[in-house]
Write a protein that holds these residues in place. Structure first.
Motif, PDB file in Angstrom:
ATOM      1  N   UNK A  72      22.242 -10.191   1.887  1.00 35.81           N
ATOM      2  CA  UNK A  72      23.354 -10.202   0.937  1.00 35.81           C
ATOM      3  C   UNK A  72      22.917  -9.580  -0.388  1.00 35.81           C
ATOM      4  N   UNK A  73      21.696  -9.900  -0.813  1.00 36.67           N
ATOM      5  CA  UNK A  73      21.181  -9.340  -2.068  1.00 36.67           C
ATOM      6  C   UNK A  73      20.980  -7.832  -1.956  1.00 36.67           C
ATOM      7  N   UNK A  74      20.505  -7.381  -0.800  1.00 32.42           N
ATOM      8  CA  UNK A  74      20.329  -5.942  -0.581  1.00 32.42           C
ATOM      9  C   UNK A  74      21.672  -5.231  -0.687  1.00 32.42           C
ATOM     10  N   UNK A  75      22.697  -5.806  -0.092  1.00 28.89           N
ATOM     11  CA  UNK A  75      24.034  -5.209  -0.186  1.00 28.89           C
ATOM     12  C   UNK A  75      24.531  -5.191  -1.620  1.00 28.89           C
ATOM     13  N   UNK A  76      24.300  -6.287  -2.339  1.00 32.04           N
ATOM     14  CA  UNK A  76      24.738  -6.369  -3.731  1.00 32.04           C
ATOM     15  C   UNK A  76      24.006  -5.360  -4.614  1.00 32.04           C
ATOM     16  N   UNK A  77      22.782  -5.028  -4.217  1.00 30.66           N
ATOM     17  CA  UNK A  77      21.991  -4.059  -4.984  1.00 30.66           C
ATOM     18  C   UNK A  77      22.444  -2.625  -4.751  1.00 30.66           C
ATOM     19  N   UNK A  78      23.324  -2.433  -3.774  1.00 32.85           N
ATOM     20  CA  UNK A  78      23.810  -1.092  -3.484  1.00 32.85           C
ATOM     21  C   UNK A  78      23.457  -0.602  -2.108  1.00 32.85           C
ATOM     22  N   UNK A  79      22.747  -1.431  -1.345  1.00 34.13           N
ATOM     23  CA  UNK A  79      22.415  -1.089   0.022  1.00 34.13           C
ATOM     24  C   UNK A  79      21.298  -0.083   0.152  1.00 34.13           C
ATOM     25  N   UNK A  80      21.221   0.500   1.318  1.00 33.05           N
ATOM     26  CA  UNK A  80      20.107   1.377   1.665  1.00 33.05           C
ATOM     27  C   UNK A  80      19.959   2.555   0.717  1.00 33.05           C
ATOM     28  N   UNK A  81      21.060   3.180   0.346  1.00 35.70           N
ATOM     29  CA  UNK A  81      20.981   4.356  -0.523  1.00 35.70           C
ATOM     30  C   UNK A  81      20.411   4.012  -1.891  1.00 35.70           C
ATOM     31  N   UNK A  82      20.825   2.866  -2.448  1.00 30.89           N
ATOM     32  CA  UNK A  82      20.366   2.471  -3.784  1.00 30.89           C
ATOM     33  C   UNK A  82      18.887   2.121  -3.798  1.00 30.89           C
ATOM     34  N   UNK A  83      18.354   1.715  -2.649  1.00 34.69           N
ATOM     35  CA  UNK A  83      16.959   1.284  -2.577  1.00 34.69           C
ATOM     36  C   UNK A  83      16.036   2.330  -1.955  1.00 34.69           C
ATOM     37  N   UNK A  84      16.555   3.491  -1.666  1.00 41.53           N
ATOM     38  CA  UNK A  84      15.746   4.563  -1.084  1.00 41.53           C
ATOM     39  C   UNK A  84      14.613   4.934  -2.026  1.00 41.53           C
ATOM     40  N   UNK A  85      13.433   5.094  -1.475  1.00 40.22           N
ATOM     41  CA  UNK A  85      12.218   5.483  -2.202  1.00 40.22           C
ATOM     42  C   UNK A  85      11.668   4.392  -3.118  1.00 40.22           C
ATOM     43  N   UNK A  86      12.281   3.220  -3.110  1.00 36.21           N
ATOM     44  CA  UNK A  86      11.764   2.098  -3.892  1.00 36.21           C
ATOM     45  C   UNK A  86      10.685   1.374  -3.089  1.00 36.21           C
TER      46      UNK A  86
END
Length: 216
Positions: A72-86
């Protein structure tokens, strides 16, 4: 380094308090009042906001929610695209407190499932082997030996960053291999959780003894 926390509980506070003088921090979560409270407690340089803002801020993003809320937190953070390369730092333990067995995701660990959901991020498992009071120690030392923090991941550059953070809390970093070895760390942590909830001291740990380092 720039570190964004998603979560503002005791683990987030304990780790952030050790990193705040050396790194730039952002506290994020769905409850902005709680995020602001922790940010102000840590110091005036610490920013706060939403999960998405924490993800945008951090080169390292710490998933410091309850394990049930990680995706749920990953989705709230913007999902896969928002966390790419992090670098995603997973500090969670998916433990069922009814029997103290580690939950798996079709045979893989929580950390590996996070990596599956966010395939373009670099997931590292660490800091899951004890509770927050241990990270509040300055430094965590047991029987005159520093606490050894085992960690694993598939990207060496990401692991080097987490090794630095481990050393920043006064511990010894021990790379145990690829992310698949989170399948060992999570059940090992379940043993500690079972002991803690049966009445053991909150400073109970499983510490890796390294005589070769003690002798140096």
């Amino acid at each position: 380094m720039k570190i964004g926390f998603i979560g503002y509980g005791s683990m987030a506070e304990a780790l952030a308090s050790k990193w705040v003088t050396k790194h730039s921090l952002f506290i994020g979560g769905r409850n902005l009042e709680k995020a602001e409270k922790l940010a102000k407690k840590l110091g005036k340089t610490v920013e706060f906001g939403s999960e998405a803002e924490a993800a945008s801020f951090g080169e390292i993003v710490v998933l410091a929610t309850r394990h049930e809320a990680v995706f749920e937190a990953i989705n709230a953070a913007g999902g896969s695209d928002a966390l790419a390369d992090k670098v995603l730092l997973d500090i969670n333990n998916p433990v069922d407190k009814s029997d103290f067995l580690a939950k798996t995701y079709d045979g893989i660990s929580l950390a590996e499932e996070i990596a599956r959901v966010v395939p373009n991020a670099h997931v590292v498992k660490a800091f899951n082997m004890c509770q927050a009071k241990v990270w509040q120690m300055n430094p965590p030392v047991f029987d005159d030996r520093p606490f050894v923090v085992m960690y694993c991941g598939d990207n060496n550059f990401a692991k080097q960053k987490i090794a630095t953070l481990i050393e920043d809390v006064g511990c010894e970093a021990k790379d145990i291999g690829d992310l698949k070895y989170a399948r060992m760390l999570e059940p090992a942590a379940a043993i500690v959780i079972k002991l803690l909830l049966s009445g053991h001291d909150p400073y109970t740990v499983l510490n890796l003894i390294q005589p070769e380092l003690k002798a140096i």
